[in-house]
Scaffold this motif. Structure first.
Motif, PDB file in Angstrom:
ATOM      1  N   ALA A 249       0.829  -1.202   0.000  1.00 28.28           N
ATOM      2  CA  ALA A 249       0.000   0.000   0.000  1.00 28.28           C
ATOM      3  C   ALA A 249       0.865   1.255   0.000  1.00 28.28           C
ATOM      4  CB  ALA A 249      -0.924  -0.001   1.217  1.00 28.28           C
ATOM      5  N   THR A 250       1.962   1.232   0.748  1.00 26.79           N
ATOM      6  CA  THR A 250       2.866   2.376   0.787  1.00 26.79           C
ATOM      7  C   THR A 250       3.510   2.600  -0.575  1.00 26.79           C
ATOM      8  OG1 THR A 250       3.340   2.037   3.122  1.00 26.79           O
ATOM      9  CG2 THR A 250       4.931   3.333   1.879  1.00 26.79           C
ATOM     10  N   LEU A 251       3.999   1.528  -1.168  1.00 24.94           N
ATOM     11  CA  LEU A 251       4.669   1.650  -2.465  1.00 24.94           C
ATOM     12  C   LEU A 251       3.703   2.062  -3.568  1.00 24.94           C
ATOM     13  CD1 LEU A 251       7.039  -1.430  -2.294  1.00 24.94           C
ATOM     14  CD2 LEU A 251       7.694   0.972  -2.212  1.00 24.94           C
ATOM     15  N   GLU A 252       2.516   1.469  -3.578  1.00 19.08           N
ATOM     16  CA  GLU A 252       1.547   1.830  -4.599  1.00 19.08           C
ATOM     17  C   GLU A 252       1.032   3.244  -4.400  1.00 19.08           C
ATOM     18  OE1 GLU A 252      -1.326  -1.318  -4.577  1.00 19.08           O
ATOM     19  OE2 GLU A 252      -0.007  -2.643  -5.726  1.00 19.08           O
ATOM     20  N   GLY A 253       0.974   3.685  -3.163  1.00 19.56           N
ATOM     21  CA  GLY A 253       0.544   5.050  -2.873  1.00 19.56           C
ATOM     22  C   GLY A 253       1.536   6.077  -3.384  1.00 19.56           C
TER      23      GLY A 253
ATOM     24  N   PRO B 267       0.454  10.728  -8.408  1.00 18.44           N
ATOM     25  CA  PRO B 267       1.072  12.051  -8.516  1.00 18.44           C
ATOM     26  C   PRO B 267       0.545  12.974  -7.423  1.00 18.44           C
ATOM     27  CG  PRO B 267      -0.174  11.513 -10.513  1.00 18.44           C
ATOM     28  CD  PRO B 267      -0.364  10.391  -9.542  1.00 18.44           C
ATOM     29  N   ARG B 268       1.444  13.685  -6.827  1.00 16.08           N
ATOM     30  CA  ARG B 268       1.070  14.627  -5.766  1.00 16.08           C
ATOM     31  C   ARG B 268       0.954  16.018  -6.347  1.00 16.08           C
ATOM     32  NH1 ARG B 268       4.598  12.632  -0.572  1.00 16.08           N
ATOM     33  NH2 ARG B 268       3.986  10.469  -0.745  1.00 16.08           N
TER      34      ARG B 268
END
Length: 55
Positions: free
Chosen positions: A42-46, A50-51
């Protein structure tokens, strides 16, 4: 905090979690590893999202 500091903190957190998992009885480890896997995934996919950049 720099990205290097955040990376080191993340690594320390994962190593801490792995230590806790390794201390568990064998039959409990699989579930703990699966939970850690889901958390890391979940961290990596998050990070793929794009921010927005605040101006």
């Amino acid at each position: 905090m720099t990205s290097t500091d955040a990376s080191t903190d993340d690594q320390d957190g994962v190593l801490s979690q792995l230590s806790v998992i390794e201390a568990q009885p064998l039959e409990d480890r699989a579930a703990a590893y699966a939970q850690l896997h889901d958390q890391l995934q979940a961290t990596l996919e998050g990070s793929d999202v794009p921010r927005s950049v605040d101006a």
